[in-house]
Design a protein around this motif. Structure first.
Motif, short mmCIF file in Angstrom:
data_model
loop_
_atom_site.label_atom_id
_atom_site.label_comp_id
_atom_site.label_asym_id
_atom_site.label_seq_id
_atom_site.Cartn_x
_atom_site.Cartn_y
_atom_site.Cartn_z
N ALA A 18 25.25 51.94 81.35
CA ALA A 18 25.73 51.34 82.41
C ALA A 18 27.37 50.82 81.98
O ALA A 18 28.25 51.05 82.85
N GLU A 19 27.89 50.63 80.83
CA GLU A 19 28.99 50.53 80.64
C GLU A 19 30.08 51.35 80.60
O GLU A 19 31.33 51.31 81.12
N VAL A 196 37.24 44.06 84.02
CA VAL A 196 36.50 43.08 83.21
C VAL A 196 35.69 42.15 83.68
O VAL A 196 34.37 41.87 83.24
N ARG A 199 32.27 44.23 84.30
CA ARG A 199 31.51 44.63 83.30
C ARG A 199 30.79 43.48 82.33
O ARG A 199 29.93 43.59 81.91
N TRP A 200 31.77 42.51 82.35
CA TRP A 200 31.57 41.48 81.21
C TRP A 200 31.13 40.05 81.66
O TRP A 200 30.92 39.14 80.71
N THR A 201 31.42 39.85 82.92
CA THR A 201 30.93 38.28 83.40
C THR A 201 29.74 38.34 84.19
O THR A 201 29.12 39.28 84.86
N ARG A 202 29.29 37.16 84.14
CA ARG A 202 27.89 36.74 84.92
C ARG A 202 28.33 37.42 86.44
O ARG A 202 27.40 38.16 87.19
N ARG A 205 28.14 41.10 86.87
CA ARG A 205 26.82 41.65 86.65
C ARG A 205 25.76 41.24 87.67
O ARG A 205 24.88 41.94 88.27
N TYR A 206 25.89 39.98 88.19
CA TYR A 206 24.97 39.81 89.37
C TYR A 206 25.18 40.26 90.42
O TYR A 206 24.39 40.66 91.42
N TYR A 208 26.09 43.53 90.96
CA TYR A 208 25.30 44.73 90.45
C TYR A 208 23.82 44.51 90.65
O TYR A 208 23.23 45.44 91.38
#
Lengths: 337, 505, 331
Positions: A18-19, A196, A199-202, A205-206, A208
């Motif tokens: 994913a990253e 950023v 990829r790296w914060t809630r 990611r939520y 997605y």
């Protein structure tokens, strides 16, 4: 308004992570397209790769890049934001009227930008509220906010067009570094921020997760509505910021500052590989998509093609991009509206 | 020190007039693997929903670790130590395994919402290792195989019960239904790993697997627990008999009206294959004959039925209607050749809610109400009234929105649509009496018999074994996509459900 | 054997919910019109003279034609963002071909518009691209095509060519120009078609439950193509009407009417998810839009607030009429 279901990927696609930028058709395709376009246009007119033209391309890419950050977030959760042009207009007029101009005496300096962003955020919030709390499809709510934004912009000035004065603080946007417009670097910064966040914060990611399978996320304690509204607010702020840049470039505040950006932005995001159904794609995908669209437009101009033909081509490109992206999922039982 | 990790005492659950669970009692010791077997409709899924707190029992109690508990929902069940791994997966395909495992429970995320990826990854790894899974926490979920995703689901349920006092109970709902042979061996290892941590309840209809995995097994039938046995040394024959019980009366299925089929082979299916769904299926149905296909989940029977109607593709084999090949394609082609299909999902596929009874009836063969290039409302009314009478449809109003009718009445309309004109020669019925009360069922059976009389070949996928046996002239058994047996079911010499079950599971 | 039988109590509440939804819908557009007229009449009684009402109704014809076309697309669950642009293109095309082709130019442009709509429908039905993407791209394409064809100027239409369409906004029949009657005829024909022909019933079925319609043997993909083709045809009528009214064809004449047309259709009771449409109510919806356009000036608000009012109205109309039970997960 497609309703499709995702099925497990075949074994051949197992190498996904994913990253990183994944090595599959939705990434390779746009990059290859970009390279092909660059080659073709260079052949048609070698001036295409001149320093001057590269600077022009990057200049032209700045606003779509900023818009694509907000648009990507909205499309990631499976929605669509048609209000871009209207919010740009409202943001532009707000900025100009809060900066040194020929209509009123305001000079709020940096706060003028803040004011514009606030207006954009509020319009985005209205969009999100109508979609999430009043439960209307996002294309409908954003269609309405588009017109509301245009209307607000029209009502903010009376007879004459507000013009930015000499003393207005615009060097940060209109200056250049190594000949490349500052606005491009700013846009790049916004994209990096977008990467950023996604990829790296809630928050990212939520987005997605919600776009990937909202039904599953409903089983968790995540407050889906709040995140959705927040995403629309961010999209509104992005559009307003783009409006600020647009008005700095034009030197005036006009509601038409965003004309044509809707096609460009949506085409770019979709071309870049972010699926309309949500959950897949991302900021870097949209970056490539924007470059494809901007290179295409720039190349067509250099090849002597009329701007109307460009628009026609853009229309076809959007349709083709979505059609190709969804090609494999065609089935007699698939309902697409 | 309590003896049991989980106990159900006399749990009963009713839905209106239907008793889904009746005085169900079972118990699970710590570090034990207990199986629950039963046919479709035996009450297994209701039991699982009660355990997960989705349904509340009407009477009886749930005792966890010696304490009576009320389970308020899946999350609460997790806190109490019950983790259910459902058949339909609850993972978001487009995010990583780590994210799925921790979705909504990422813990302290620091300023700006930045994830502590290394911490989350480590935690994910630890749960995955507990089920001896080598799945990469950074892998995107949709890149995993079904078996690997199942491992993630089990790890997720372990996380859900982490922190619960006492010995956790993990419930696996039909875990093997889509697994390959090799994956089942892997699953066995996982279940053994789970046994170290707590207890496992293994719900399945696959008798041989249940016997392989479990220490003890409960047999359910008709909402009740009818038996409990140690799996060591138990006779499969005995368990089959317990699952199936006594035969129901054949009168319900109007066996006395079962006529001799005619000679003409109306539907001929040869070598039908669709990789992943079914393989090498052969089937012949004559005019006036009823053929039934029985099978459990993933048997492939639904897919075969849909393939004949043009809804499911196939890569090999041939379908002939009245001797002529039916090309695969779409429902329209099938209908034009005389194939009809009453789907299992009535609301989604069978009727059009928002239109009236009359409009639905005339939808397929609209020439019944044609008036030149138009449609005659009068003829539609006449048609509707005729069928409302014949099938006792309530309310008896042709203009009533079909969405407002009860399930049974909706199904009658879904069925009647095909009989409005004599075009249909092959009628495929997918779970035709699902959710219907006995009265409505009989109405449907009566009309199946009538259809046979007029020479229609009927293919039925029944809800229960009794239904299939009672209705049919012949019964095909399918398992894992292949036909494993064909039973003749003439009126005088019907096979028993026991005979069928042996080939099904 | 136990089975899960649907609870009868759920069945009853479903029945009463259906009754409520079915009876509320037709009332909304008429109700809105009455309320708006009442508000305006109270604040500015002089607004409603016979002459101004006449102008109002004649002004709504164009929106109504576009709204009726949109109605067909909404009926099958889609949306047509290109309808106004296709109308403009039709007008420009007519201006170009009326001299060389004479009387047949009317038929030619109408056929062209229908085919354009059909292509949109084909992209949605066969390539399975969402309709708002197809029609968004189509909007760009045909807008550009009109600009190219007209060299971005406004083309005049006069003489014998004009007479072919001039009658639409010419000699009045009764109290109104023929444009109004044309609209009414189109609405009536649509209503008849939807209620009394297999084609119409199939369109409704596809909109209500496309899957079930497919399983009932309906040609769902052709129905969708037909819906978009009809939208194209109606856009063609709109284009010809504009030429008639302004003696010219040029960009921007109809473009601004896209949103009002969509709003009119939705206020007229068309469901966004499909399957529900009443042409006569769409006419009323168009009247509502036109009154809405005039309300700001009538009650003393700035004319430029029109766009804001449109935007808010669209949202309000959808909120009032959307059937949320049909959309489990809203996107």
């Amino acid at each position: 308004m497609a309703t499709t279901h995702h099925v497990a990927a075949p074994a051949a696609e197992r190498t996904k992570k994913a990253e990183g930028v994944t090595a599959n058709s939705s990434t390779i395709g746009p990059i290859v397209t970009l390279l092909v376009l660059i080659v073709v246009f260079t052949v048609i007119n070698p001036r295409f790769v001149s320093l001057e033209n590269i600077q022009t391309v990057l200049y032209q890419a700045a606003i779509p890049l900023i818009l694509s950050v907000g648009a990507t977030l909205v499309i990631l959760i499976g929605g669509i934001d048609l209000s871009i042009e209207g919010v740009m207009a409202a943001g532009a007029l707000t900025f100009v009227l809060l900066s040194p101009n020929n209509i009123n005496d305001s000079d709020f300096g940096v706060m003028a930008i803040g004011g514009a962003l606030l207006v954009g955020a509020l319009l985005g919030g209205l969009n999100g509220f109508a979609h999430v709390r009043l439960k209307i499809p996002s294309f409908m709510s954003s269609l309405g906010v588009w017109y509301i934004g245009l209307g607000i912009a029209s009502m903010l000035y009376d007879q004459s067009t507000p013009r930015l004065s000499e003393s207005a603080n615009i060097a940060w946007a209109s200056g250049t570094i190594f000949g490349i417009s500052n606005s491009f670097f700013i846009a790049l910064g916004v994209i990096i921020l977008g990467v950023v966040v996604s990829r790296w914060t809630r928050f990212g990611r939520y987005a997605y997760a919600i776009g990937g399978d909202e039904a599953v996320v409903r089983l968790t304690p995540i407050n889906i509505g709040r995140y959705k509204i927040a995403i629309f607010v961010v999209a509104g702020a992005c559009a307003a910021f783009a409006g600020v840049l647009g008005s700095i470039r034009l030197g005036v505040g006009v509601p038409a500052v965003g004309t044509g950006q809707l096609f460009t932005t949506i085409s770019a995001v979709v071309l870049g590989g972010t699926l309309l159904s949500g959950g897949r794609g991302g900021m870097l995908h949209s970056l490539i998509g924007v470059m494809v669209i901007v290179v295409l437009a720039n190349g067509l101009v250099l090849s002597g093609v009329s701007p109307y033909v460009q628009q026609a081509v853009q229309g076809l490109v959007v349709i083709a991009a979505v059609g190709i992206a969804g090609w494999k999922q065609r089935s007699i039982l698939r309902i697409v509206k | 020190m309590t003896e049991y990790a989980l106990q159900l005492n006399d749990v009963t659950k009713r839905f209106g007039a239907v008793t889904a669970l009746e005085s169900v009692s079972l118990s699970v010791k710590p570090n034990e693997v207990v199986g629950i077997i039963g046919e479709n409709g035996a009450g297994k899924s209701t039991l699982l929903k009660v355990l997960a707190g989705i349904y509340q029992p009407d009477s009886g109690e749930i005792v966890i670790g010696g304490k009576k508990q009320k389970v308020n929902g899946p999350r609460h069940a997790g806190k109490l130590g019950i983790g259910v791994v459902h058949q339909e997966q609850s993972l978001v395909p487009s995010i990583t395994v780590t994210e799925n495992l921790n979705l909504g429970f990422e813990g302290n995320v620091g300023r700006w919402g930045l994830y502590r990826w290394s911490k989350l990854r480590a935690e994910t790894r630890s749960f995955l290792s507990r089920v001896s899974s080598t799945v990469d926490p950074d892998a995107r979920t949709d890149s995993l195989s079904f078996a690997e995703r199942q491992m993630v689901e089990i790890a997720k349920s372990l996380k859900a019960v982490a922190g619960a006092p006492g010995s956790p109970v993990i419930v696996l709902d039909e875990p093997t239904s889509v697994l390959e042979r090799d994956d089942i061996a892997v699953l066995q290892k996982e279940v053994e790993a789970l046994r170290e941590i707590g207890s496992v309840i293994f719900v399945s209809h696959r008798l041989d697997e249940v016997l392989d995995f479990c220490d003890r097994v409960y047999v359910m039938r008709g909402g009740q627990v009818v038996a409990e046995r140690e799996t060591e040394g138990v006779a499969e024959e005995e368990l089959y008999r317990l699952m199936v019980g006594r035969d129901a009366s054949g009168l319900h299925y109007m066996e006395d009206q079962q006529l001799e089929p005619q000679d003409e082979a109306v539907l001929q299916v040869t070598g039908l294959t669709s990789p992943g769904a079914f393989e090498g299926v052969n089937l012949t149905v004559h005019a006036g004959e009823v053929a039934a296909i029985v099978g459990t989940n993933a048997s492939g029977r639904e897919e075969v039925a849909r393939a004949i109607f043009g809804l499911h593709g196939y890569t090999a084999g041939e379908i002939k209607i009245k001797g002529e090949v039916l090309k695969p394609g779409n429902p329209r082609t099938a209908i034009s050749r005389g194939v009809g299909y009453v789907p299992a999902e009535r609301k989604v596929e069978g009727i059009i809610a928002g239109m009236s009874i009359g409009q639905n009836l005339a939808m397929i063969f609209s020439r019944a109400i044609a008036f030149g290039p138009f449609q005659s409302p009068r003829r539609r009314r006449e048609l509707s009234n005729a069928w409302i009478d014949r099938l006792h449809i309530r309310p008896a109003d042709p203009n009533a929105d079909i969405g407002a009718l009860s399930g049974g009445n909706q199904q009658k309309v879904a069925f009647a649509r095909w009989m409005v004109e004599p075009d249909v020669r092959v009628l495929i019925l997918d779970h035709p009496t699902r959710g219907l009360d006995p009265g409505a069922q009989q109405d449907i059976y009566a009309h199946i018999r009538e259809a046979c009389e007029s020479g229609v070949a009927v293919l039925v996928l029944g809800d229960t074994l009794q239904e299939c046996i009672g209705l049919a002239h012949k019964v095909l058994v399918m398992r894992d996509g292949m036909v494993t047996a064909l039973f003749d079911a003439p009126r005088t010499h019907k096979p028993t459900p026991l005979d069928l079950i042996k080939e099904m599971v | 054997m136990t089975r899960v039988i649907e609870r009868t109590s759920a069945g009853q509440s479903a029945a009463s919910a259906w009754k409520k939804k079915l009876s509320l819908r037709p009332v909304v557009p008429f109700g809105m019109l009455v309320i708006l007229v009442a508000i305006t009449a109270i604040i500015q009684p002089s607004f409603f003279t016979a002459a101004s009402v006449n102008v109002l109704i004649e002004g709504s014809a164009l929106i109504a034609i576009l709204a009726l076309g949109q109605m067909f697309v909404l009926l099958v669950g889609g949306i047509d963002l290109s309808s106004a642009a296709v109308g403009t293109f039709t007008a420009v095309l007519f201006a170009k071909v009326v001299e060389p082709l004479g009387p047949s130019s009317v038929v030619v442009v109408l056929v062209a518009a229908t085919v354009i709509g059909g292509v949109n429908g084909w992209l949605v039905a066969y390539l399975q691209i969402p309709s708002f993407i197809v029609t968004l791209g189509s909007l760009a394409f045909w807008q550009a095509a009109a600009l190219i064809l007209s060299d971005a100027t406004t083309l005049s239409v006069f003489g014998a060519g004009y007479d072919l369409v001039g009658w639409i906004t010419g000699q009045k029949i009764g109290p109104f120009t023929p444009s109004v009657w044309l609209t009414v005829v189109l609405a009536l024909v649509s209503w008849l078609m939807l209620r009394y022909t297999k084609l119409g019933q199939s369109l409704i079925a596809v909109g209500l439950n496309e899957r079930a319609a497919l399983l009932a043997g309906l040609q769902t993909r052709w129905m969708k193509i037909l819906a978009f083709a009809l939208s194209g045809l109606f856009s063609g009528f709109a284009g010809l009407t504009v030429v008639s009214g302004s003696f010219s064809a040029g960009p921007g004449q109809i473009d601004a009417l896209l949103l009002p047309a969509i709003a009119a259709a939705i206020i007229g009771g068309c469901s966004l998810t499909g399957g529900i449409a009443n042409p006569l109510n769409v006419l009323i919806g168009s009247l509502v839009l036109v009154v809405l356009r005039m309300v700001p000036t009538a009650i003393g608000l700035d004319a430029r607030s029109q766009q804001i009012i449109y935007g808010v109205t669209v949202i309000a109309a959808v909120v009032a009429t959307i059937d949320r039970s049909k959309i489990p997960i809203l996107k």
